[in-house]
Design a protein around this motif. Structure first.
Motif, PDB file in Angstrom:
ATOM      1  N   MET A 266     -12.236 -13.943  19.440  1.00 37.57           N
ATOM      2  CA  MET A 266     -10.883 -13.468  19.162  1.00 37.57           C
ATOM      3  C   MET A 266     -10.411 -13.935  17.786  1.00 37.57           C
ATOM      4  O   MET A 266      -9.847 -13.164  17.009  1.00 37.57           O
ATOM      5  CB  MET A 266      -9.929 -13.972  20.257  1.00 37.57           C
TER       6      MET A 266
ATOM      7  N   PHE B 264      -8.336  -6.238  22.712  1.00 38.54           N
ATOM      8  CA  PHE B 264      -9.563  -6.981  22.418  1.00 38.54           C
ATOM      9  C   PHE B 264      -9.891  -7.948  23.547  1.00 38.54           C
ATOM     10  O   PHE B 264     -11.041  -8.026  24.017  1.00 38.54           O
ATOM     11  CB  PHE B 264      -9.405  -7.729  21.098  1.00 38.54           C
TER      12      PHE B 264
ATOM     13  N   ARG C 228     -12.210 -12.091  15.058  1.00 36.22           N
ATOM     14  CA  ARG C 228     -11.727 -10.719  14.910  1.00 36.22           C
ATOM     15  C   ARG C 228     -10.371 -10.671  14.217  1.00 36.22           C
ATOM     16  O   ARG C 228     -10.075  -9.742  13.459  1.00 36.22           O
ATOM     17  CB  ARG C 228     -11.628 -10.067  16.303  1.00 36.22           C
TER      18      ARG C 228
ATOM     19  N   GLN D 192     -13.251  -8.043  26.708  1.00 34.23           N
ATOM     20  CA  GLN D 192     -14.299  -9.065  26.721  1.00 34.23           C
ATOM     21  C   GLN D 192     -14.972  -9.111  28.092  1.00 34.23           C
ATOM     22  O   GLN D 192     -14.299  -9.036  29.129  1.00 34.23           O
ATOM     23  CB  GLN D 192     -13.724 -10.427  26.360  1.00 34.23           C
TER      24      GLN D 192
END
Length: 310
Positions: A284, A234, A287, A238
């Motif tokens: 973050m 993840f 998520r 970005q």
């Protein structure tokens, strides 16, 4: 639903089942004089105490952070899980082996065998219900992993303890049932004594397995392999991040801390760099709801010698 709701439900299932089982076994042991039944009764009473300790730990883990404990009390549940492992070993395992060894040296007739066998069958049904509750609670985390792999990789010590206890309980009940059945068929109380020893050795083995896994959590483990991979992928995806230099995760009970060192894309100013880091951290944590602490450091991008936590 709170993250630990499944764990709480599993603990309460186990406490209710073991409370009823312990009383039934104790009554049966008193009337029959069966060492295997006494070992099983002590096992169930120890399990009840264990589940109370887990509830204490889960409650304490919810305390807010303080100056002395700035990252909260999430890991306190590991301490109480360790105490459960010690109790399972000392009260359940060692006493059962001692009682069975004593019965081998001084065998006594076992009475009321048929009612005892009935009690064990009822106990097996209740333990199956408790184990089913534990397996349902761990199912979302376990996925398609084998039970053994989940046992080695889970960071939920309370579920690890409950599942280990329930599996040991069902196996112990089976051993006690076989021991009493052989005693009933042969009239030889030696089988009952051997059953008590077998139950004790089983509990000692499970206790060691649980304690070793919890010790690793107390020492400090990263998030699960799947969670580490997901967080790493993840962050790397970005748009503000050019490349991850190092990423470390740390499990704190139900919550996770992550430290990231990354080479960021070129920014026009220091303020823009800070804003970009804030945006990445916000996304973050949205998520990954269990990710409570994030420490993000921009770096020139030179790879480090270690990649701990990746």
């Amino acid at each position: 639903m709170p993250k630990n709701a499944g764990s709480l439900k599993a603990v309460l299932y186990a406490l209710g089942a073991n409370g009823g089982i312990a009383l039934a076994k104790a009554v049966a042991a008193f009337f029959t004089g069966s060492g295997a039944m006494l070992a099983e009764a002590l096992h169930s009473f120890a399990d009840c105490a264990n589940q109370v300790l887990l509830l204490v730990g889960m409650r304490q883990a919810k305390q807010a952070p303080t100056l002395d404990h700035p990252m909260g009390y999430g890991r306190v549940v590991y301490f109480w899980s360790m105490m459960v492992g010690v109790l399972l070993f000392s009260i359940g395992g060692l006493f059962s082996v001692w009682h069975g060894s004593r019965a081998l040296l001084h065998p006594e007739p076992v009475k009321y065998l048929l009612p005892s066998l009935g009690v064990l069958l009822v106990a097996m049904v209740l333990e199956t219900v408790s184990l089913r509750g534990a397996l349902q609670a761990l199912a979302p985390e376990r996925g398609d992993k084998s039970l053994w792999r989940w046992f080695r990789e889970t960071r939920q010590s309370e579920l690890l303890v409950i599942a280990g206890e329930d599996i040991a309980a069902l196996a112990g009940l089976s051993l006690a049932f076989v021991a009493l059945l052989l005693t009933a068929l042969t009239g030889n109380p030696i089988f009952d004594a051997l059953g008590s020893i077998a139950v004790g050795l089983l509990l000692i083995g499970v206790s060691f397995a649980v304690t070793i896994e919890v010790k690793s959590l107390i020492t400090g483990e990263s998030a699960s392999p799947e969670m580490r991979t997901a967080i790493t992928e993840f962050v790397a995806a970005q748009p503000e991040v050019e490349r991850i230099v190092n990423l470390i995760t740390f499990q704190l009970g139900d919550e996770i801390a992550v430290a990231v060192k990354a080479k960021m894309v070129a920014m026009p100013s220091a303020e823009a760099l800070v804003s970009a880091i804030d945006d990445v951290e916000e996304r973050m944590q949205a998520r990954f709801p269990g990710l409570r602490w994030s420490f993000f450091e921009p770096d020139a991008g030179k790879p480090e010698a270690t990649s701990a936590g990746l």
